[in-house]
Design a protein around this motif. Structure first.
Motif, PDB file in Angstrom:
ATOM      1  N   GLY A 270       6.494 -12.072  -5.703  1.00  0.00           N
ATOM      2  CA  GLY A 270       5.471 -12.644  -6.569  1.00  0.00           C
ATOM      3  C   GLY A 270       5.033 -11.681  -7.656  1.00  0.00           C
ATOM      4  N   ALA A 271       4.188 -12.179  -8.548  1.00  0.00           N
ATOM      5  CA  ALA A 271       3.767 -11.396  -9.712  1.00  0.00           C
ATOM      6  C   ALA A 271       2.768 -10.307  -9.352  1.00  0.00           C
ATOM      7  CB  ALA A 271       3.185 -12.319 -10.778  1.00  0.00           C
ATOM      8  N   GLN A 272       1.848 -10.589  -8.435  1.00  0.00           N
ATOM      9  CA  GLN A 272       0.811  -9.615  -8.085  1.00  0.00           C
ATOM     10  C   GLN A 272       0.687  -9.483  -6.569  1.00  0.00           C
ATOM     11  OE1 GLN A 272      -2.097 -11.511 -11.234  1.00  0.00           O
ATOM     12  NE2 GLN A 272      -2.882  -9.503 -10.647  1.00  0.00           N
ATOM     13  N   PRO A 273       1.693  -8.863  -5.935  1.00  0.00           N
ATOM     14  CA  PRO A 273       1.663  -8.749  -4.473  1.00  0.00           C
ATOM     15  C   PRO A 273       0.751  -7.620  -4.026  1.00  0.00           C
ATOM     16  CG  PRO A 273       3.576  -7.628  -5.331  1.00  0.00           C
ATOM     17  CD  PRO A 273       2.889  -8.255  -6.522  1.00  0.00           C
ATOM     18  N   THR A 274       0.327  -7.686  -2.782  1.00  0.00           N
ATOM     19  CA  THR A 274      -0.319  -6.523  -2.184  1.00  0.00           C
ATOM     20  C   THR A 274       0.752  -5.487  -1.875  1.00  0.00           C
ATOM     21  OG1 THR A 274      -0.043  -7.348   0.072  1.00  0.00           O
ATOM     22  CG2 THR A 274      -2.046  -8.021  -1.121  1.00  0.00           C
ATOM     23  N   PRO A 275       0.401  -4.199  -1.837  1.00  0.00           N
ATOM     24  CA  PRO A 275       1.414  -3.180  -1.515  1.00  0.00           C
ATOM     25  C   PRO A 275       2.106  -3.434  -0.184  1.00  0.00           C
ATOM     26  CG  PRO A 275      -0.547  -2.146  -2.413  1.00  0.00           C
ATOM     27  CD  PRO A 275      -0.889  -3.596  -2.212  1.00  0.00           C
ATOM     28  N   ALA A 276       1.347  -3.913   0.818  1.00  0.00           N
ATOM     29  CA  ALA A 276       1.948  -4.154   2.137  1.00  0.00           C
ATOM     30  C   ALA A 276       2.994  -5.259   2.059  1.00  0.00           C
ATOM     31  CB  ALA A 276       0.858  -4.514   3.150  1.00  0.00           C
ATOM     32  N   TRP A 277       2.671  -6.342   1.357  1.00  0.00           N
ATOM     33  CA  TRP A 277       3.618  -7.455   1.245  1.00  0.00           C
ATOM     34  C   TRP A 277       4.844  -7.033   0.433  1.00  0.00           C
ATOM     35  CZ3 TRP A 277       5.313 -11.565   3.406  1.00  0.00           C
ATOM     36  CH2 TRP A 277       6.080 -12.501   2.703  1.00  0.00           C
ATOM     37  N   GLN A 278       4.629  -6.314  -0.651  1.00  0.00           N
ATOM     38  CA  GLN A 278       5.753  -5.866  -1.460  1.00  0.00           C
ATOM     39  C   GLN A 278       6.659  -4.941  -0.654  1.00  0.00           C
ATOM     40  OE1 GLN A 278       4.704  -3.780  -5.042  1.00  0.00           O
ATOM     41  NE2 GLN A 278       6.733  -4.002  -5.940  1.00  0.00           N
TER      42      GLN A 278
ATOM     43  N   ALA B 101       5.336   1.206  -3.416  1.00  0.00           N
ATOM     44  CA  ALA B 101       5.703   0.400  -2.253  1.00  0.00           C
ATOM     45  C   ALA B 101       7.174   0.007  -2.303  1.00  0.00           C
ATOM     46  CB  ALA B 101       4.819  -0.848  -2.186  1.00  0.00           C
ATOM     47  N   ALA B 102       7.643  -0.415  -3.483  1.00  0.00           N
ATOM     48  CA  ALA B 102       9.031  -0.860  -3.605  1.00  0.00           C
ATOM     49  C   ALA B 102       9.996   0.315  -3.476  1.00  0.00           C
ATOM     50  CB  ALA B 102       9.230  -1.582  -4.930  1.00  0.00           C
ATOM     51  N   VAL B 103       9.698   1.424  -4.153  1.00  0.00           N
ATOM     52  CA  VAL B 103      10.588   2.583  -4.109  1.00  0.00           C
ATOM     53  C   VAL B 103      10.696   3.130  -2.694  1.00  0.00           C
ATOM     54  CG1 VAL B 103      10.882   4.952  -4.911  1.00  0.00           C
ATOM     55  CG2 VAL B 103      10.176   3.171  -6.527  1.00  0.00           C
ATOM     56  N   LEU B 104       9.565   3.279  -2.019  1.00  0.00           N
ATOM     57  CA  LEU B 104       9.592   3.783  -0.649  1.00  0.00           C
ATOM     58  C   LEU B 104      10.322   2.826   0.284  1.00  0.00           C
ATOM     59  CD1 LEU B 104       5.964   5.177  -0.373  1.00  0.00           C
ATOM     60  CD2 LEU B 104       8.074   6.492  -0.494  1.00  0.00           C
ATOM     61  N   ALA B 105      10.139   1.540   0.056  1.00  0.00           N
ATOM     62  CA  ALA B 105      10.825   0.550   0.888  1.00  0.00           C
ATOM     63  C   ALA B 105      12.335   0.662   0.741  1.00  0.00           C
ATOM     64  CB  ALA B 105      10.352  -0.855   0.523  1.00  0.00           C
ATOM     65  N   MET B 106      12.800   0.843  -0.480  1.00  0.00           N
ATOM     66  CA  MET B 106      14.241   0.950  -0.705  1.00  0.00           C
ATOM     67  C   MET B 106      14.813   2.211  -0.092  1.00  0.00           C
ATOM     68  SD  MET B 106      14.687  -0.604  -4.556  1.00  0.00           S
ATOM     69  CE  MET B 106      13.217   0.137  -5.255  1.00  0.00           C
ATOM     70  N   VAL B 107      14.089   3.332  -0.207  1.00  0.00           N
ATOM     71  CA  VAL B 107      14.550   4.578   0.414  1.00  0.00           C
ATOM     72  C   VAL B 107      14.590   4.431   1.934  1.00  0.00           C
ATOM     73  CG1 VAL B 107      13.971   7.005   0.795  1.00  0.00           C
ATOM     74  CG2 VAL B 107      13.756   6.009  -1.499  1.00  0.00           C
ATOM     75  N   ALA B 108      13.526   3.849   2.483  1.00  0.00           N
ATOM     76  CA  ALA B 108      13.477   3.656   3.931  1.00  0.00           C
ATOM     77  C   ALA B 108      14.574   2.717   4.409  1.00  0.00           C
ATOM     78  CB  ALA B 108      12.101   3.108   4.332  1.00  0.00           C
ATOM     79  N   ALA B 109      14.861   1.681   3.634  1.00  0.00           N
ATOM     80  CA  ALA B 109      15.918   0.738   4.014  1.00  0.00           C
ATOM     81  C   ALA B 109      17.275   1.421   4.038  1.00  0.00           C
ATOM     82  CB  ALA B 109      15.924  -0.444   3.052  1.00  0.00           C
ATOM     83  N   PHE B 110      17.537   2.282   3.048  1.00  0.00           N
ATOM     84  CA  PHE B 110      18.820   2.982   3.004  1.00  0.00           C
ATOM     85  C   PHE B 110      18.959   3.932   4.190  1.00  0.00           C
ATOM     86  CE2 PHE B 110      21.848   6.188   1.662  1.00  0.00           C
ATOM     87  CZ  PHE B 110      22.841   5.438   1.041  1.00  0.00           C
TER      88      PHE B 110
END
Length: 861
Positions: free
Chosen positions: A109-117, A45-54
């Protein structure tokens, strides 16, 4: 004449500016992606979000600023302003990125859902990078407008795009092989910022003349052109995502692997755009050329798939031809990239140039065309990486890419037989070609489990002897059923060093044996953080479906969890992550070790296991120096005495004190565990403390001035691949070399906390145990295992007996001699009795030799 020369000089300068701008753009992408992942996590979720943001920022810049640039009489000033904004904002991000991503980490947070992350990571990085990424997205349209008066309409697009992409190739290679390892992330970004500012100054000076106004639209077919640009952007990056995933099962998955794959992808794109600019600009029938390019791209992707099917033999051929060297290994990975990427990306570069120029002719500005294409690329990782790849597998997902290109063709294209031939070839591959799931199954073995996840493939392979191994991407072994003892010891050793642990954190799951062994302690609650959900599922094959209720499994990034959790732990154990694998080196940095220390409760123990069989000593020195920078009173120990897979542990207490022998004895006698520590070889305090090989003084001497591994300068990620590509020594040789360089004294380990003066006799026994251990390992280095007990004894009898004379309590020498003596009794009773009698004399406190001797002779000795 003078005017023509001036125009040629400007064209050359514009090309160089695009090269420099592309260099900086890919440099930023690498730097910002890595910096953000350090805080926001390496989860999908985080990696895809960063690629999409760029990519999203690039698209916004092209779409939002493109129309303004088209209306401006001074597009060169827009270009200069964009370059200045990129450089200035990147310098500002040196100060902003750490605090901003830290704040975002708190929101996740420590244990986010993929959507929230995904939401927080995307929105945060999108806003944080937007001033720079939007400006990046507008530079190419601005330069194209600045050159408009020197070209027939739209003809500059392909050349500038080729130059920009070629610069990106240089940026990728320079960042991976020179800038980041030598300068670090921040200084690499500063180099890129300097390039941007220089581009701005050159543009202001050389492109001061106003450009002619943008002519009105001459056609009304812009919507169709934009649809094609968006679709080809989606399919092009989708192809890249799928191919990289398949090749990760063959290549070594290091920072160099990614750089080579991306570089070849970009080289092909640049060459395709350059070829289009030279030969195909101004084609008499643009639609026919478009159909031919789409058909050629579909066929090229099929050939790329064929290259993937022969990836393993192709790699083996290159390595055999070039010999064993790191250069040869990198050349083999580059060849894999060429086979899969070069032809498709050549056509992709030409196709984008053609579509952008055709859109221009249809009244669509280049900025809008570029923005729509980039927007399609931004969603490709989500569509292909998250949805299609796990659902269909890489082969069918790649066939969908081919089908997508064919569907985009016009109706007229389907009259050509080659169109149907290409479609038939795609159908044949989908039906009869083997799946692109590359798993090495040994002769007589079988594939037990295979999971195609979003980030990696996870497999369980069983050999002919029934030994099961857990693999990630067919390369990285995460443990096996044959290493249960060693895996369990990696939990129990640090666990026995704490007097009364109540809560433990394990970073990395693997087969699950290590964490499960810790959860056998009925007084302990165990949290385990594992990045890949597929590894959590596969671990059930090794530890069973029923989970210990005291064991809590958390799917997430270990670094991010350590920073985000508010919990304190009495014990933190970090798995022996392969440091050469992409992203793993960040788990050995100063910043991560500091974060782990902050999560320890008072008196807490931290153990970082290291795979010495996957490390050269230079890389180990960097990791050790990094560790003792945070824990100057740390120690080193061995999990087992294995020569083929030695595992080294770096250990520290939060308070910096040593260990109390009485507390360890109490732990051994009173541990409420389902399996006694003696089952794992921990029969007494000597067996526990005898695992240590180095104290603070010798660790500092061993580390010397090795470079620190930090978030900014991740040297381990660049040092570790050397031995991965070209092993220059055996693990046993590295282990014995390490033992010759380090030493430990009892006072380094115990005196700081011992309530009474150290028992001199006991200290001598411990020192003798350490010496015996080192000689045991040294003696075993040249032993050749054989089934014949007499031949085996001929190699080991005298060395092991001499070790026992040195330290009678060193059971690893006693136990194998006892087993061999019992086996020898079946073929040579006299020799067996002699060996058993010798064992009884050396260690009279143990009764096993005496019992075996009675059974052999039929009476008491």
């Amino acid at each position: 004449m003078k005017r023509a020369w001036k125009h040629d000089a400007r064209r050359r300068t514009a090309f160089l500016l695009m090269v420099a701008s592309g260099f900086a753009g890919l440099g930023y992408q690498i730097v910002w992606t890595r910096q953000s992942a350090l805080w926001l996590g390496h989860e999908a979720a985080a990696v895809l979000a960063m690629v999409a943001a760029f990519f999203g920022g690039l698209a916004v810049g092209a779409l939002a600023l493109g129309p303004r640039i088209d209306r401006s009489p001074r597009p060169a000033l827009w270009y200069a302003g964009c370059e200045a904004m990129i450089g200035s904002w990147s310098l500002l991000l040196v100060l902003l990125l750490g605090p901003a991503t830290g704040w975002l980490l708190g929101r996740i947070g420590a244990q986010p859902t993929p959507a929230w992350q995904w939401c927080v990571a995307f929105c945060g990085t999108f806003v944080l990078l937007l001033p720079a990424t939007a400006a990046m997205g507008a530079t190419l349209p601005a330069m194209e407008r600045a050159l408009a008066q020197m070209h027939r309409r739209g003809a500059s697009i392909a050349g500038l795009y080729a130059g920009n992409t070629f610069g990106a190739v240089l940026g990728v290679l320079a960042a991976a092989f020179v800038l980041v390892p030598e300068l670090g992330l921040v200084r690499t970004a500063s180099v890129c910022a300097t390039l941007n500012l220089l581009c701005a100054m050159v543009a202001v000076k050389l492109f001061a003349e106003p450009a002619p106004p943008e002519p009105e639209a001459v056609a009304a077919h812009g919507a169709g052109a934009l649809w094609l640009l968006a679709a080809t952007g989606l399919l092009g990056i989708g192809y890249e995502v799928l191919v990289v995933r398949v090749l990760s099962q063959v290549a070594e998955d290091t920072v160099f692997t990614f750089a080579l794959l991306l570089a070849v992808y970009l080289v092909g794109t640049a060459l395709g755009a350059a070829a289009y600019a030279r030969w195909w600009v101004g084609a008499s029938d643009p639609q026919r050329l478009r159909d031919r390019l789409l058909r050629a791209l579909a066929a090229a992707c099929l050939l790329g798939m064929a290259g993937l099917l022969v990836a393993e033999p192709l790699q083996a051929f290159v390595l055999h031809a070039l010999g064993a060297s790191m250069g040869a290994a990198l050349a083999a990975e580059a060849m894999l990239a060429v086979a899969a990427f070069l032809l498709p990306t050549l056509v992709m570069g030409a196709l984008f140039s053609h579509l952008a120029i055709s859109a221009r002719a249809a009244g669509v500005s280049f900025g809008r065309a570029l923005g729509v294409n980039t927007a399609g690329a931004a969603v490709a990782p989500l569509v292909f990486g998250v949805l299609l790849l796990p659902a269909l597998g890489p082969k069918l997902a790649l066939v969908l890419v081919v089908a997508g290109y064919l569907v985009l063709s016009s109706r007229r294209a389907w009259v050509a037989p080659s169109q149907w031939l290409t479609a038939g070839a795609a159908l044949a591959l989908a039906t009869w070609a083997p799946p692109l799931a590359i798993v090495d199954v040994p002769d007589g073995g079988r594939l037990v489990r295979y999971d195609e996840g979003v980030m990696a493939t996870v497999s369980v392979v069983e050999d002919a002897h029934g030994v099961a191994r857990l693999h990630i991407n067919n390369r990285q072994q995460e443990g096996s059923s044959a290493t249960r003892l060693a895996d369990a010891r990696q939990a129990l050793l640090p666990l026995l060093l704490h007097p009364a642990p109540q809560r433990a954190l394990f970073l990395g799951l693997g087969t699950g044996v290590t964490a499960s062994a810790a959860a056998d302690d009925t007084a302990l609650e165990v949290d385990v953080v594992e990045l890949l959900p597929e590894v959590i599922e596969a671990s059930t094959y090794f530890v069973g479906e029923s989970r210990n209720p005291r064991l809590r499994l958390i799917a997430g990034d270990a670094r991010r969890f350590v920073r985000a959790t508010p919990n304190r732990y009495d014990l933190i154990v970090s798995d022996n992550f392969h440091p050469a694998r992409s992203g793993s080196g960040s788990l050995y940095t100063v910043e991560h070790f500091e974060a782990v220390r902050d999560r320890l409760a008072a008196g807490g123990v931290f153990c970082q296991w290291l795979p010495l069989h996957q490390l050269d000593l230079d890389t180990l020195r960097s990791i050790v120096r990094t560790f003792i920078t945070v824990h100057p009173h740390g120690w080193a120990m061995l999990a087992t005495h294995s020569l083929d897979t030695p595992v080294l542990g770096l250990v520290a207490r939060k308070d910096g004190n040593g260990f109390d022998v009485e507390e360890i004895r109490a732990r051994l006698s009173g541990a409420a565990m389902a399996h006694s520590p003696t089952e794992y070889g921990f029969v007494d305090d000597l067996a526990v403390l005898g695992s240590f090989i180095a104290g603070p003084r010798t660790l500092a001497r061993f580390a010397g001035n090795a470079p620190l591994n930090t978030d900014d300068r991740p040297v381990v990620a660049y040092l570790a691949p050397r031995i991965t590509y070209v092993p220059d020594s055996l693990p046993r040789d590295r282990l014995t070399a390490l033992l010759r360089e380090v030493e430990i004294a009892p006072d380094e380990l115990l005196a700081a906390r011992h309530p009474t003066p150290l028992d001199a006799a006991w200290a001598e026994r411990l020192a003798a145990y350490w010496t015996a251990r080192n000689r045991f390992i040294e003696a075993g280095r040249d032993v050749q295992p054989v089934a014949d007990v007499q031949r085996m004894l001929a190699q080991v009898r005298e060395p092991l007996l001499s070790i026992l004379h040195l330290s009678p309590e060193f059971r690893p020498a006693y136990d194998p001699l006892l087993r061999m003596a019992i086996s020898l009794g079946q073929v040579d009773a006299v020799a067996a009795r002699g060996l058993l009698a010798e064992l009884q004399r050396v260690q009279p406190s143990r009764h096993e030799a005496a019992q075996a001797l009675r059974e052999l002779t039929g009476h008491a000795p």
